[in-house]
Design an enzyme around this catalytic site. Structure first.
Site, short mmCIF file in Angstrom:
data_model
loop_
_atom_site.label_atom_id
_atom_site.label_comp_id
_atom_site.label_asym_id
_atom_site.label_seq_id
_atom_site.Cartn_x
_atom_site.Cartn_y
_atom_site.Cartn_z
N ASP A 71 37.11 11.72 17.54
CA ASP A 71 38.16 10.89 18.14
C ASP A 71 39.26 10.58 17.12
O ASP A 71 40.45 10.59 17.45
CB ASP A 71 37.55 9.59 18.70
CG ASP A 71 36.53 9.89 19.78
OD1 ASP A 71 36.79 10.79 20.60
OD2 ASP A 71 35.47 9.24 19.80
N HIS B 241 32.69 6.56 22.79
CA HIS B 241 33.12 7.96 22.77
C HIS B 241 33.15 8.52 24.19
O HIS B 241 32.37 9.37 24.56
CB HIS B 241 32.18 8.79 21.88
CG HIS B 241 32.54 10.25 21.86
ND1 HIS B 241 33.71 10.73 21.31
CD2 HIS B 241 31.90 11.33 22.36
CE1 HIS B 241 33.76 12.04 21.46
NE2 HIS B 241 32.68 12.44 22.10
C1 LMR Z 1 34.26 15.93 22.83
O1 LMR Z 1 34.76 14.85 22.57
O2 LMR Z 1 34.91 16.98 22.78
C2 LMR Z 1 32.79 16.01 23.14
O3 LMR Z 1 32.29 14.73 23.35
C3 LMR Z 1 32.46 16.92 24.27
C4 LMR Z 1 33.04 16.50 25.60
O4 LMR Z 1 32.30 16.55 26.60
O5 LMR Z 1 34.21 16.16 25.69
#
Ligand code: LMR
Length: 286
Positions: free
Chosen positions: A119, A146
């Site tokens: 992130d 997340h």
């Molecule tokens: C991401 O941030 O790319 C991962 O958590 C995979 C997703 O499903 O987005």
């Protein structure tokens, strides 16, 4: 032959001072035991990826039990290891792992991490495209969780400001950057390469801190008494100073704008639900 041996061969070409060994789960339960015995760091990216239109939470039914089983194996075979969770939905799989370790009587909240590095990597990359800077020198503070609106970039803390539509677009892109990759892959999975880079960065930081380097700070989703008291959530992603014992110091959010406070309020509502869902699953299924 197990496909995981191919992954081991691939990783084994990287020029680090390391021994790389692949294990074959199809050969039975001893493989996972052998693999985990004596581990200091266990990085768990296992599970199914999203398809276009899915949220990370849509993966819960499949990935929750995969993470539970790996966490059980880790609790049995390397109870003192640092456990790093990439498997989605991270907002729920970290609480599941904690509950498994608690049940086994070996839970150490300082050694459980949800990997949210990607992130910050994305937030840094995307701001550099507005500001025409080198993304390698950017480090935008991102807090929360997340997943979608639980990902809260705090531009003001990096001394940046964007206005109006530019700000809205930037925030949406950071919050839904993972979806961008999922869409682009058209059903063939989600981010793997940028996630591998992010996972490697976090793991390297943890290793440096374990070896005594001071001032190693990474964003990560951890069991956080600080945020439980201030924001009512048991787990929260923020900048965390790492040390030989894992979590050394959890940084508070600090001063934020009214707009960022609004984003944080939205985040907290969703995050609470995600955490409770993981805990409820663990209470019924561990
Ligand atoms: C991401 O941030 O790319 C991962 O958590 C995979 C997703 O499903 O987005």
């Amino acid at each position: 032959m197990d496909a995981l041996l191919g992954v081991a061969a691939d990783v084994g070409h990287i020029n680090t001072k390391s021994n790389v060994k692949g294990y074959e789960p199809s050969k039975g339960e001893d493989q996972i035991k052998e693999c985990l015995k004596g581990a200091d760091i266990v990085l768990i990216p296992a599970g199914v990826p999203r398809k276009p239109g899915m949220t990370r939470d849509d993966l819960f039914n499949t990935n929750a039990s995969i993470v539970r089983d790996l966490a059980k194996a880790a609790a049995e075979n390397c109870p003192d290891a640092n456990i790093l969770i990439i498997s989605n939905p991270v907002n729920s799989t970290v609480p599941i792992t904690a509950e498994v370790f608690k049940k086994a009587g070996v839970y150490n909240p300082k050694r459980l991490f949800g990997v949210t590095t990607l992130d910050v990597v994305r937030a840094s990359r995307f701001i550099s495209q507005y500001k025409n800077t080198d993304p390698a020198n950017e480090s935008i503070v991102v807090v929360g969780g997340h997943s979608g609106e639980t990902i809260v970039p705090l531009l003001s803390q990096s001394g940046y400001n964007l206005d109006g539509q530019a700000l809205a677009d930037y925030i949406k892109r950071v919050q839904f950057g993972g979806d961008e990759v999922v869409q682009a892959k058209g059903g063939a999975g989600s981010a793997t390469l940028s996630m591998a880079m992010a996972g490697a960065r976090f793991t390297e930081s943890l290793l440096k801190a374990a070896q005594g380097q001071k001032g190693v700070i990474e964003p990560t989703f951890v069991d956080s008494p600080l945020y439980k008291e201030s924001h009512g959530v048991t787990y929260f992603a923020s900048n965390v100073e790492l040390g030989p014992n894992g979590v050394e110091k959890i940084h508070p959010v600090g001063k934020i704008t009214d707009h960022e406070q609004g984003l944080l309020d939205t985040c907290l509502k969703q995050l609470k639900g995600n955490i409770e869902k993981g805990e409820a699953f663990a209470n019924q299924n561990v």
